[in-house]
Design an enzyme around this catalytic site. Structure first.
Site, PDB file in Angstrom:
ATOM      1  N   ASP A   1       0.835  -1.198   0.000  1.00  0.00           N
ATOM      2  CA  ASP A   1       0.000   0.000   0.000  1.00  0.00           C
ATOM      3  C   ASP A   1       0.873   1.254   0.000  1.00  0.00           C
ATOM      4  O   ASP A   1       1.987   1.237   0.521  1.00  0.00           O
ATOM      5  CB  ASP A   1      -0.917  -0.016   1.238  1.00  0.00           C
ATOM      6  CG  ASP A   1      -2.126   0.893   1.073  1.00  0.00           C
ATOM      7  OD1 ASP A   1      -2.357   1.400  -0.048  1.00  0.00           O
ATOM      8  OD2 ASP A   1      -2.837   1.096   2.073  1.00  0.00           O
TER       9      ASP A   1
ATOM     10  N   ASN B   1     -10.809  -2.775  -5.843  1.00  0.00           N
ATOM     11  CA  ASN B   1     -10.013  -1.825  -6.630  1.00  0.00           C
ATOM     12  C   ASN B   1     -10.593  -1.533  -8.022  1.00  0.00           C
ATOM     13  O   ASN B   1     -10.221  -0.535  -8.648  1.00  0.00           O
ATOM     14  CB  ASN B   1      -8.558  -2.302  -6.758  1.00  0.00           C
ATOM     15  CG  ASN B   1      -7.755  -2.195  -5.485  1.00  0.00           C
ATOM     16  OD1 ASN B   1      -6.853  -2.998  -5.231  1.00  0.00           O
ATOM     17  ND2 ASN B   1      -8.034  -1.210  -4.637  1.00  0.00           N
TER      18      ASN B   1
HETATM   19  C1  IPE Z   1      -5.454  -2.893  -0.311  1.00  0.00           C
HETATM   20  O1  IPE Z   1      -5.094  -1.569  -0.527  1.00  0.00           O
HETATM   21  C2  IPE Z   1      -5.461  -3.638  -1.615  1.00  0.00           C
HETATM   22  C3  IPE Z   1      -4.149  -3.867  -2.202  1.00  0.00           C
HETATM   23  C4  IPE Z   1      -2.997  -3.597  -1.647  1.00  0.00           C
HETATM   24  C5  IPE Z   1      -4.181  -4.465  -3.510  1.00  0.00           C
HETATM   25  P1  IPE Z   1      -6.201  -0.428  -0.749  1.00  0.00           P
HETATM   26  O2  IPE Z   1      -5.453   0.848  -0.843  1.00  0.00           O
HETATM   27  O3  IPE Z   1      -7.090  -0.780  -1.867  1.00  0.00           O
HETATM   28  O4  IPE Z   1      -7.026  -0.520   0.629  1.00  0.00           O
HETATM   29  P2  IPE Z   1      -7.935   0.546   1.362  1.00  0.00           P
HETATM   30  O5  IPE Z   1      -8.937   1.015   0.370  1.00  0.00           O
HETATM   31  O6  IPE Z   1      -7.035   1.650   1.810  1.00  0.00           O
HETATM   32  O7  IPE Z   1      -8.524  -0.190   2.532  1.00  0.00           O
HETATM   33  C1  IPE Z   2      -1.395   0.160  -3.436  1.00  0.00           C
HETATM   34  O1  IPE Z   2      -1.207   1.524  -3.478  1.00  0.00           O
HETATM   35  C2  IPE Z   2      -1.610  -0.445  -4.799  1.00  0.00           C
HETATM   36  C3  IPE Z   2      -2.970  -0.921  -5.054  1.00  0.00           C
HETATM   37  C4  IPE Z   2      -3.954  -0.957  -4.189  1.00  0.00           C
HETATM   38  C5  IPE Z   2      -3.253  -1.398  -6.405  1.00  0.00           C
HETATM   39  P1  IPE Z   2      -2.423   2.530  -3.501  1.00  0.00           P
HETATM   40  O2  IPE Z   2      -2.783   2.830  -4.919  1.00  0.00           O
HETATM   41  O3  IPE Z   2      -3.548   2.020  -2.663  1.00  0.00           O
HETATM   42  O4  IPE Z   2      -1.775   3.812  -2.836  1.00  0.00           O
HETATM   43  P2  IPE Z   2      -2.461   4.836  -1.841  1.00  0.00           P
HETATM   44  O5  IPE Z   2      -3.065   4.045  -0.714  1.00  0.00           O
HETATM   45  O6  IPE Z   2      -3.497   5.584  -2.628  1.00  0.00           O
HETATM   46  O7  IPE Z   2      -1.331   5.708  -1.396  1.00  0.00           O
HETATM   47 MG    MG Z   3      -4.089   2.273  -0.742  1.00  0.00          MG
END
Ligand code: IPE
Ligand code: IPE
Ligand code: MG
Length: 252
Positions: A23, A71
């Site tokens: 994340d 996602n």
């Molecule tokens: C969790 O991250 C999913 C992945 C790392 C693929 P998200 O960024 O989607 O999670 P939330 O929305 O902050 O809970």
């Molecule tokens: C994790 O990074 C990757 C996926 C969930 C695909 P994020 O895209 O969730 O990054 P933040 O949480 O917005 O910083």
């Molecule tokens: Mg995220």
């Protein structure tokens, strides 16, 4: 003159299965005034380095949460960009996995992914399925709740077909219908970026996992962060419902 002694690779037993909620790609990019996709692009580089860092440390299974069922609700251009990066990653890594004997597999509803990605996933899985020392699991279109729904449906079908007995109330039977019957449960779950939630990841399998949360954003996650998480894990006492005294070796 005394020779310098290299530091130990890790401070104690290495967890057999580490699962990571990757994340913070978006925040990494935003902090630099870059588009979110650039954060994901850098995140792919970290996937590559972490895959080999974990193997070098003696980890047997590494599961990476790459794309959740939730996602899909992100802006269409971001979802498209992520699929493009996945395609690029798979095309580039297949030869590396074969060379370095990495068994590759996925968890999640991959049948809902674009056809070209499905083909690459199938090819990569098939080409590496006979390796046994180290497994990389990518969680793609994964959600623990959908996994449980899928398992319950498959289990019900097996009961209806007479292959399972409805009176069997054991976890060991039901858990075979999850997507991970061939994998040990994760010992350690790491989440980067400072968030302290599970976000629908491996809810069943992580029942007794240890959790480490690090503020590091995924594109910055390094072997040192991984080693630090393992060191943290080694300071825990996993009791599995027992008392601390029960776990101590008895002295007679
Ligand atoms: C969790 O991250 C999913 C992945 C790392 C693929 P998200 O960024 O989607 O999670 P939330 O929305 O902050 O809970
Ligand atoms: C994790 O990074 C990757 C996926 C969930 C695909 P994020 O895209 O969730 O990054 P933040 O949480 O917005 O910083
Ligand atoms: Mg995220």
């Amino acid at each position: 003159m005394a020779e310098s002694i290299p530091p130990p690779a890790v401070l104690g037993p290495v967890p057999a299965h580490i699962a990571i909620i990757m994340d913070g790609n978006g925040r990494w990019a935003k902090a630099r005034g870059l588009p979110r996709l650039e954060g994901h692009r850098r995140g792919v580089e970290t996937v590559r380095t972490t895959t080999f860092a974990a193997r070098d440390l003696g980890v047997k299974v590494l599961t990476l949460y790459a794309f959740s069922v939730e996602n899909w609700k992100r802006p269409q251009d971001e979802v498209g960009g992520l699929m493009g990066l996945l395609e690029y990653y798979l095309k580039k890594e297949l030869a590396t996995f074969v060379r370095d004997r990495v068994r590759f597999r996925t968890i999640g509803r991959t049948a809902d992914l674009p056809a070209n990605i499905q083909k690459l996933l199938n090819d990569t899985t098939a080409a590496t399925q006979h390796f046994s020392d180290y497994t990389l699991v990518l969680a793609l279109n994964y959600g623990a709740r959908t996994e449980v729904v899928d398992a319950a449906r498959a289990y019900a079908a097996a009961v209806a077909a007479g292959r399972e007995n409805l009176n069997d109330d054991s976890w060991s039977t039901f858990s075979r219908y999850l997507t991970t019957p061939d994998l040990p449960d994760p010992d350690l779950v790491i989440r980067t970026s400072g968030e302290t939630r599970i976000s629908n990841f491996l809810l069943m399998q992580a029942a007794y996992a240890e959790f480490v949360f690090t503020p590091t954003l995924w594109p910055d996650f390094s072997k040192a962060d991984l080693t630090a998480a393992i060191a943290d894990y080694n300071r825990r006492e996993r009791r599995f419902g027992l008392t601390s005294e029960q776990l101590k070796p008895t002295h007679r």
